[in-house]
Design a protein around this motif. Structure first.
Motif, PDB file in Angstrom:
ATOM      1  N   MET A  46     -47.941 -75.093  25.433  1.00 26.40           N
ATOM      2  CA  MET A  46     -46.682 -74.630  24.839  1.00 26.40           C
ATOM      3  C   MET A  46     -45.927 -75.788  24.204  1.00 26.40           C
ATOM      4  SD  MET A  46     -45.429 -71.833  27.648  1.00 26.40           S
ATOM      5  CE  MET A  46     -43.941 -71.390  26.761  1.00 26.40           C
ATOM      6  N   MET A  47     -45.938 -76.950  24.853  1.00 24.84           N
ATOM      7  CA  MET A  47     -45.251 -78.115  24.296  1.00 24.84           C
ATOM      8  C   MET A  47     -45.917 -78.563  23.003  1.00 24.84           C
ATOM      9  SD  MET A  47     -44.324 -80.231  27.750  1.00 24.84           S
ATOM     10  CE  MET A  47     -43.596 -81.600  26.897  1.00 24.84           C
ATOM     11  N   ARG A  48     -47.261 -78.554  22.981  1.00 26.56           N
ATOM     12  CA  ARG A  48     -47.971 -78.937  21.750  1.00 26.56           C
ATOM     13  C   ARG A  48     -47.681 -77.954  20.626  1.00 26.56           C
ATOM     14  NH1 ARG A  48     -52.206 -80.262  25.351  1.00 26.56           N
ATOM     15  NH2 ARG A  48     -53.144 -78.229  25.017  1.00 26.56           N
ATOM     16  N   ALA A  49     -47.476 -76.687  20.973  1.00 30.51           N
ATOM     17  CA  ALA A  49     -47.187 -75.670  19.965  1.00 30.51           C
ATOM     18  C   ALA A  49     -45.722 -75.690  19.543  1.00 30.51           C
ATOM     19  CB  ALA A  49     -47.555 -74.284  20.509  1.00 30.51           C
ATOM     20  N   GLY A  50     -44.910 -76.531  20.205  1.00 28.96           N
ATOM     21  CA  GLY A  50     -43.502 -76.653  19.852  1.00 28.96           C
ATOM     22  C   GLY A  50     -42.640 -75.542  20.428  1.00 28.96           C
ATOM     23  N   ARG A  51     -43.108 -74.900  21.455  1.00 27.77           N
ATOM     24  CA  ARG A  51     -42.334 -73.834  22.091  1.00 27.77           C
ATOM     25  C   ARG A  51     -41.658 -74.361  23.342  1.00 27.77           C
ATOM     26  NH1 ARG A  51     -46.639 -69.048  21.489  1.00 27.77           N
ATOM     27  NH2 ARG A  51     -46.300 -68.687  19.279  1.00 27.77           N
ATOM     28  N   ALA A  52     -40.478 -73.822  23.610  1.00 30.98           N
ATOM     29  CA  ALA A  52     -39.745 -74.194  24.796  1.00 30.98           C
ATOM     30  C   ALA A  52     -40.392 -73.575  26.026  1.00 30.98           C
ATOM     31  CB  ALA A  52     -38.290 -73.735  24.683  1.00 30.98           C
ATOM     32  N   LEU A  53     -40.236 -74.256  27.139  1.00 31.45           N
ATOM     33  CA  LEU A  53     -40.805 -73.745  28.396  1.00 31.45           C
ATOM     34  C   LEU A  53     -39.988 -72.647  28.976  1.00 31.45           C
ATOM     35  CD1 LEU A  53     -41.922 -77.083  30.027  1.00 31.45           C
ATOM     36  CD2 LEU A  53     -43.341 -75.419  28.847  1.00 31.45           C
TER      37      LEU A  53
END
Length: 81
Positions: free
Chosen positions: A74-81
Motif C-alpha cells: 500500500m505504501m509503494r502504491a501511495g495509499r494511506a494505511l
C-alpha cells in the motif's frame, strides 16, 4: 547423536529427516523428566503444550508477515494505511 541432513539445501524429505533427528532428543527429555519424578501424562501434556505454543507462534508470525507485506504494498502504491 543427531544426524546431519543428507545433503545441503532443500530436498523433498528434509522435514522428515529433521523430525527423525529430533526423536532421540525428545526421548532423552522424556526420560530425564520421568527420572526426576514427573508422571508420564504430565510429560506428554507439557510436550503437547510446547508444540501447540510453537504452532500458535508460527501462525501469528505468518499473520504479521502478511500484514506487513500488505502495508508495504500500500505504501509503494501511495495509499494511506
Amino acid at each position: 547423536m543427531i544426524n546431519a541432513p543428507r545433503h545441503g539445501g532443500e530436498y523433498a524429505d528434509r522435514e522428515v529427516d529433521c523430525q527423525e533427528a529430533m526423536e532421540s532428543g525428545f526421548q532423552a527429555i522424556v526420560d530425564c523428566m520421568l527420572e526426576a519424578g514427573w508422571q508420564r501424562g504430565e510429560v506428554m501434556r507439557a510436550l503437547r503444550r510446547l508444540v501447540a505454543a510453537d504452532n500458535m507462534t508460527q501462525k501469528e508470525n505468518a499473520r504479521v508477515e502478511a500484514d506487513l507485506a500488505i502495508a508495504r504494498a500500500m505504501m509503494r502504491a501511495g495509499r494511506a494505511l
